[in-house]
Design an enzyme around this catalytic site. Structure first.
Site, PDB file in Angstrom:
ATOM      1  N   ASP A  15      86.583  34.532  11.385  1.00  0.00           N
ATOM      2  CA  ASP A  15      85.272  35.036  12.353  1.00  0.00           C
ATOM      3  C   ASP A  15      85.725  36.174  13.086  1.00  0.00           C
ATOM      4  O   ASP A  15      85.195  37.469  13.041  1.00  0.00           O
ATOM      5  CB  ASP A  15      84.439  33.959  13.105  1.00  0.00           C
ATOM      6  CG  ASP A  15      83.514  33.057  12.425  1.00  0.00           C
ATOM      7  OD1 ASP A  15      83.819  32.694  11.270  1.00  0.00           O
ATOM      8  OD2 ASP A  15      82.670  32.895  12.989  1.00  0.00           O
ATOM      9  N   ARG A  94      86.963  27.988  29.262  1.00  0.00           N
ATOM     10  CA  ARG A  94      86.370  29.215  28.882  1.00  0.00           C
ATOM     11  C   ARG A  94      86.665  30.333  30.203  1.00  0.00           C
ATOM     12  O   ARG A  94      86.868  31.375  29.910  1.00  0.00           O
ATOM     13  CB  ARG A  94      84.870  29.066  28.654  1.00  0.00           C
ATOM     14  CG  ARG A  94      84.500  28.505  27.264  1.00  0.00           C
ATOM     15  CD  ARG A  94      85.338  29.003  26.116  1.00  0.00           C
ATOM     16  NE  ARG A  94      85.209  28.591  24.908  1.00  0.00           N
ATOM     17  CZ  ARG A  94      85.879  27.980  23.887  1.00  0.00           C
ATOM     18  NH1 ARG A  94      87.280  28.065  24.095  1.00  0.00           N
ATOM     19  NH2 ARG A  94      85.802  27.566  22.546  1.00  0.00           N
ATOM     20  N   ASP A 123      79.003  28.403  24.746  1.00  0.00           N
ATOM     21  CA  ASP A 123      80.486  29.297  25.090  1.00  0.00           C
ATOM     22  C   ASP A 123      79.975  30.878  25.286  1.00  0.00           C
ATOM     23  O   ASP A 123      80.620  31.696  26.002  1.00  0.00           O
ATOM     24  CB  ASP A 123      81.476  29.377  23.857  1.00  0.00           C
ATOM     25  CG  ASP A 123      82.325  28.106  23.743  1.00  0.00           C
ATOM     26  OD1 ASP A 123      82.228  27.418  24.893  1.00  0.00           O
ATOM     27  OD2 ASP A 123      82.703  27.653  22.770  1.00  0.00           O
ATOM     28  N   SER A 179      83.168  22.375  12.697  1.00  0.00           N
ATOM     29  CA  SER A 179      84.298  23.321  13.661  1.00  0.00           C
ATOM     30  C   SER A 179      84.683  22.427  14.556  1.00  0.00           C
ATOM     31  O   SER A 179      84.459  21.541  14.766  1.00  0.00           O
ATOM     32  CB  SER A 179      82.800  24.409  14.107  1.00  0.00           C
ATOM     33  OG  SER A 179      82.285  23.780  15.225  1.00  0.00           O
TER      34      SER A 179
END
Length: 412
Positions: A15, A94, A123, A179
């Site tokens: 990605d 994050r 996210d 994922s």
């Protein structure tokens, strides 16, 4: 003519590799930024790949120590758990990643930052709220929310085709049907075949921890020492191994916990954006610390203070999960929690065995536990007759409530 410089949170995967090239095609100079927060990654290969794709600069930042001290330790002090089960390994990471991304953008004079988070997940919120809080003038490019991007890339096959046309190297390993996000604190698994909540996760899904059924038949006994609510030392009481630095302590607890299959969960949670999602998580070191900290905190903290602090811990967890680490309210809550931890110190002994953490004993110079006062064999500084009045006073409210209930039922 360049549209400007963008700092891309780059993983080296399909990605963000495609996003890097796509941003260049849109006219941006791209700085690739990777954060080492403990994931199993070939950073040398990722750097070479970013260079091959034309990144203007590449930053690979080792954030493991600050991830533990600045983000995991506050979560330990808060007993941070979202919706009673999730220890928030992704949510805590994050703001750590985004903080350094913003620092690089400001240092390099970049007007833009970018990420590969999807338009349906949490996210995107966590990254962007952190960026806006720390760099108010920044502009954010979120490709998975840009129609020109997501209409071209409707699935992995479209990305693979784009990669082939643009000479983007793609690993030959087969793609897992879910994922995954990994860091020092945990690994999370979602999407793909896991989206059906009725489907049982395959046994080979978990990569961080041993299946509890296959874990050793002998336990490990640990002693964890706390000061101001955070661990300052861990000792294996069987082989004498001892760790004292924050990163070493957490890494060792991960190692021991993973060996014994600690910290696996399969849950459905409420995303901030308004939908439910299923996630599987393994958090070995964090689970051990949660159990140990709960024990030493109850041992050393006043009952009423702890009740207030429990509420603050829930609020902290919600704020962090939703991306508000750098909000004024989260800053206030952290300060309150820090104050509550001033006397949370001492040692906890525990055993880890086949997926479970068992508390064995504890000691503290600041304990509020009075052995003589509580003993059934010694009266101590306590008059049992006082309990009669205590009970009668507390019964007043109950009597009045049930008197009213009796009147109501009579009328009916």
């Amino acid at each position: 003519m360049s549209k400007g410089t963008v700092v891309l949170a780059y993983s080296g995967g399909l990605d963000t590799s495609c996003i890097l090239v796509w941003l260049k095609e849109q006219g941006y100079d791209v700085i690739a930024y990777m954060a080492d927060i403990g994931q199993d990654e070939d950073f040398k290969a990722a750097r070479e790949k970013a260079e091959h794709l034309g990144a203007k600069k590449i930053f690979i930042e080792d954030l493991r120590a600050e991830f533990v001290e600045d983000f995991i330790w506050p979560a330990v002090k808060a007993n941070a758990v979202y919706e009673d089960r999730y220890l928030m390994g992704t949510a805590i990471a994050r703001p750590c990643i985004a903080r350094r991304q913003v620092e690089i953008a400001q240092k390099e004079g970049a007007q833009f930052v970018s990420h590969g988070a999807t338009g349906k997940g949490n996210d995107q919120i966590r990254f962007e709220l952190t960026c806006y809080a720390l760099y108010p003038d920044v502009k954010i490019i979120a490709p998975w929310r840009i129609p020109e991007f997501y209409n071209c890339f409707k699935g992995r096959n479209d990305l693979l085709e784009y990669a082939q046309k643009r000479n983007i190297p793609v690993t030959a390993t087969p793609q897992a049907p879910w994922s995954m996000d990994a860091n020092l604190m945990h690994i999370s698994y979602e999407s793909g075949i896991l989206e059906n909540p009725k489907s049982v996760a395959p046994p080979d899904l978990f990569l961080m921890t041993t299946n509890p059924e296959d874990a050793p038949n002998a336990h490990d006994a640990l002693e964890i020492e706390f000061k101001n609510g955070v661990p300052v030392k861990v000792t294996n009481m069987k082989d004498g191994t001892s760790k004292v630095s924050p990163l070493d302590i957490f890494s060792y607890l991960n190692e021991v916990g993973a060996k014994h299959g600690i910290g696996r969960i399969d849950i459905v949670e409420n995303r901030f954006i308004g939908m439910k999602s299923r996630g599987l998580y393994e958090t070995p070191g964090g689970t051990i610390l949660l159990m140990a900290h709960l024990d030493i905190e109850t041992f050393t903290m006043d009952r009423e203070v702890r009740r207030i602090k429990q509420g603050l811990g829930i609020k902290f967890s919600e704020l962090v999960y939703n991306g508000f680490w750098y909000s004024p309210e989260c800053n206030f809550v952290r300060h309150c929690i820090d104050k509550s931890q001033e006397n949370v110190e001492g040692k906890v002994q525990l055993s880890v065995y086949k997926g479970q953490v068992y508390i064995l004993a504890r000691e503290s110079a600041k304990s509020l536990y009075n052995e003589e006062l509580v003993s059934m064999n010694v009266q101590g500084d306590y008059n049992p007759t006082d309990a009669s009045g205590f009970i009668r006073i507390n019964a007043v409210r109950l009597k009045e409530f049930h008197r009213l209930q009796g009147l109501s039922s009579t009328k009916q």
